[in-house]
Design an enzyme around this catalytic site. Structure first.
Site, PDB file in Angstrom:
ATOM      1  N   HIS A 149       0.869  -1.185   0.000  1.00 45.64           N
ATOM      2  CA  HIS A 149       0.000   0.000   0.000  1.00 45.64           C
ATOM      3  C   HIS A 149       0.900   1.227   0.000  1.00 45.64           C
ATOM      4  CE1 HIS A 149      -3.676   2.355   0.839  1.00 45.64           C
ATOM      5  NE2 HIS A 149      -2.830   3.149   1.471  1.00 45.64           N
ATOM      6  N   CYS A 150       0.756   2.047  -1.037  1.00 45.36           N
ATOM      7  CA  CYS A 150       1.627   3.217  -1.198  1.00 45.36           C
ATOM      8  C   CYS A 150       0.850   4.479  -0.852  1.00 45.36           C
ATOM      9  CB  CYS A 150       2.148   3.291  -2.630  1.00 45.36           C
ATOM     10  SG  CYS A 150       3.297   4.655  -2.901  1.00 45.36           S
ATOM     11  N   PRO A 151       1.161   5.144   0.257  1.00 46.20           N
ATOM     12  CA  PRO A 151       0.440   6.386   0.590  1.00 46.20           C
ATOM     13  C   PRO A 151       0.799   7.534  -0.349  1.00 46.20           C
ATOM     14  CG  PRO A 151       2.214   5.993   2.161  1.00 46.20           C
ATOM     15  CD  PRO A 151       2.149   4.781   1.297  1.00 46.20           C
ATOM     16  N   GLY A 173      -1.690   7.163  -2.917  1.00 43.59           N
ATOM     17  CA  GLY A 173      -3.040   7.124  -2.360  1.00 43.59           C
ATOM     18  C   GLY A 173      -3.836   5.905  -2.762  1.00 43.59           C
ATOM     19  N   ASN A 174      -3.169   4.754  -2.930  1.00 47.37           N
ATOM     20  CA  ASN A 174      -3.890   3.555  -3.347  1.00 47.37           C
ATOM     21  C   ASN A 174      -3.010   2.336  -3.081  1.00 47.37           C
ATOM     22  OD1 ASN A 174      -5.863   1.934  -4.413  1.00 47.37           O
ATOM     23  ND2 ASN A 174      -5.860   2.857  -6.446  1.00 47.37           N
TER      24      ASN A 174
END
Length: 384
Positions: free
Chosen positions: A168-170, A173-174
């Protein structure tokens, strides 16, 4: 008198999907709820590139070559396109089991494991699956009530099972999964090239400006404007310098993963390089084949059907008046063939009770023992 009218309300499937996601544009855009760092990513990219195109590119295009801003624009547009494609797409979310499906799976598990004595821990819910002559374990997700496919994992932030889950890559944003990993890789690759490009030509710009100052010895207002431009250039250089360490390093790490056909989740857990020393069943043993499968393979369609239609009925009351004659009572409503009862459907209608007309003869009253038949009025008229 009020009449209940049933209207069909169109509801899209994305409005009823579980999980912690945000949908925009009628379900066309799907993102995680935590989008603050994504906005920071947009601000840094747009801000740095805007300053570069507004000041340095104009000067470098005249002094060196007009190709410099053109190539920078191509890198910028490609990086923004891949970023938005990564952020706004379905990463490969697996739908949760329906109540009937979940009950059937629970029944199968109980039948397989049998009854567990009280106080003992039940055995793990695992299914064995063979891939390239190697056994791979499919784990059961207690949230989604499904056995996850190979390489899938449950994201604790988005609360969804994602196929070929990478991480999960902040910053985007997804989640990064099977359906958007190639766009994520192309984004960080193009962003690395763009950062190196801007960083290099900013240094060239500062060097040319300093050389120009030494040659011409400009003073006054022009010197002040040049000094303010140099400060903005130094700010861009600092942003690019700190970005290089993270973005270029991340690009190199994912290039290594693509060459091995491996995910970040598998690398962190040591699925293929840990104590078990199990060989990666998804690797073709060839770097070119692995890169072609990850970056050029067919993209599977989304299985969520976010914009599918769910029809729900809602009832609304409408007031209406029915004309009545003086001194008459409201006739009872009867349900005729092909007609629904009043108040339940828009096709409902009131059917009055059959009334005696002048041409119809009334039915004779049933005679009981001890009673004399009463002659009818029409019979009396006929005798006279």
């Amino acid at each position: 008198m009020s009449v209940m009218v049933a209207r069909k309300k169109v509801v899209r499937k994305w409005e009823k999907l579980p999980g912690r996601n945000t949908f925009c544009c009628d379900g066309r855009i799907m993102m995680a709820r935590q989008k603050g760092i994504f906005y920071l990513t947009l601000f840094l990219i747009l801000g740095t590139c805007t300053l570069f195109f507004a000041f340095e590119c104009r000067y470098l295009a005249v002094q060196l070559s007009p190709v410099i801003p053109v190539f920078a624009a191509v890198l910028f547009l490609f990086a923004m396109a891949t970023l938005l494609r990564t952020s706004f797409s379905d990463p490969g979310v697996i739908p949760r089991a329906l109540p009937d499906e979940a009950a059937f799976i629970e029944m199968e598990i109980e039948a397989t494991n049998g009854t567990v004595p009280q106080g003992q821990r039940p055995p793990p819910r695992i299914k064995n699956f063979q891939i390239n002559n190697q056994i791979v374990k499919l784990k059961y997700c207690y949230t989604c009530k499904i056995f996850r496919p190979p390489r899938a994992s449950h994201c604790s932030i988005c609360d969804n099972c994602v196929e070929r889950f990478d991480h999960h890559c902040p910053w985007v944003g997804n989640c990064v999964g099977k359906r958007n990993y190639r766009y994520f890789y192309l984004f960080i690759l193009s962003l690395s090239l763009l950062t190196i490009y801007i960083f290099t030509f900013n240094i060239v710009y500062v060097a040319l400006r300093e050389e120009e100052k030494l040659v011409t010895g400009r003073l006054g207002l022009l010197s002040g404007c040049s000094q303010s431009l140099t400060v903005l250039t130094v700010l861009e250089v600092l942003i690019c310098f700190f970005t290089l360490w993270s973005v270029v390093g991340l690009t190199g790490f994912h290039t290594f993963l693509v060459a091995l056909n491996q995910t970040t989740n598998e690398d962190i857990k040591g699925s293929w390089t840990g104590k078990n020393r199990v060989q990666n069943p998804y690797s073709h043993g060839n770097i070119v084949k692995n890169c072609c499968e990850v970056l050029c393979g067919p993209l599977p369609p989304s299985v969520l059907d976010r914009r599918g239609i769910l029809q729900q009925e809602e009832s609304t009351a409408q007031d209406g008046s029915c004309p009545r004659g003086p001194g008459t009572q409201e006739p009872p409503a009867t349900q005729g063939p092909g007609q629904a009862q009043e108040g339940h459907s828009v096709l409902s209608s009131q059917v009055p009770a059959p009334s005696m007309s002048d041409t119809e003869m009334p039915e004779e009253k049933q005679q009981t023992p001890g009673e004399l038949p009463v002659p009818s009025l029409d019979a009396g008229r006929a005798e006279h």
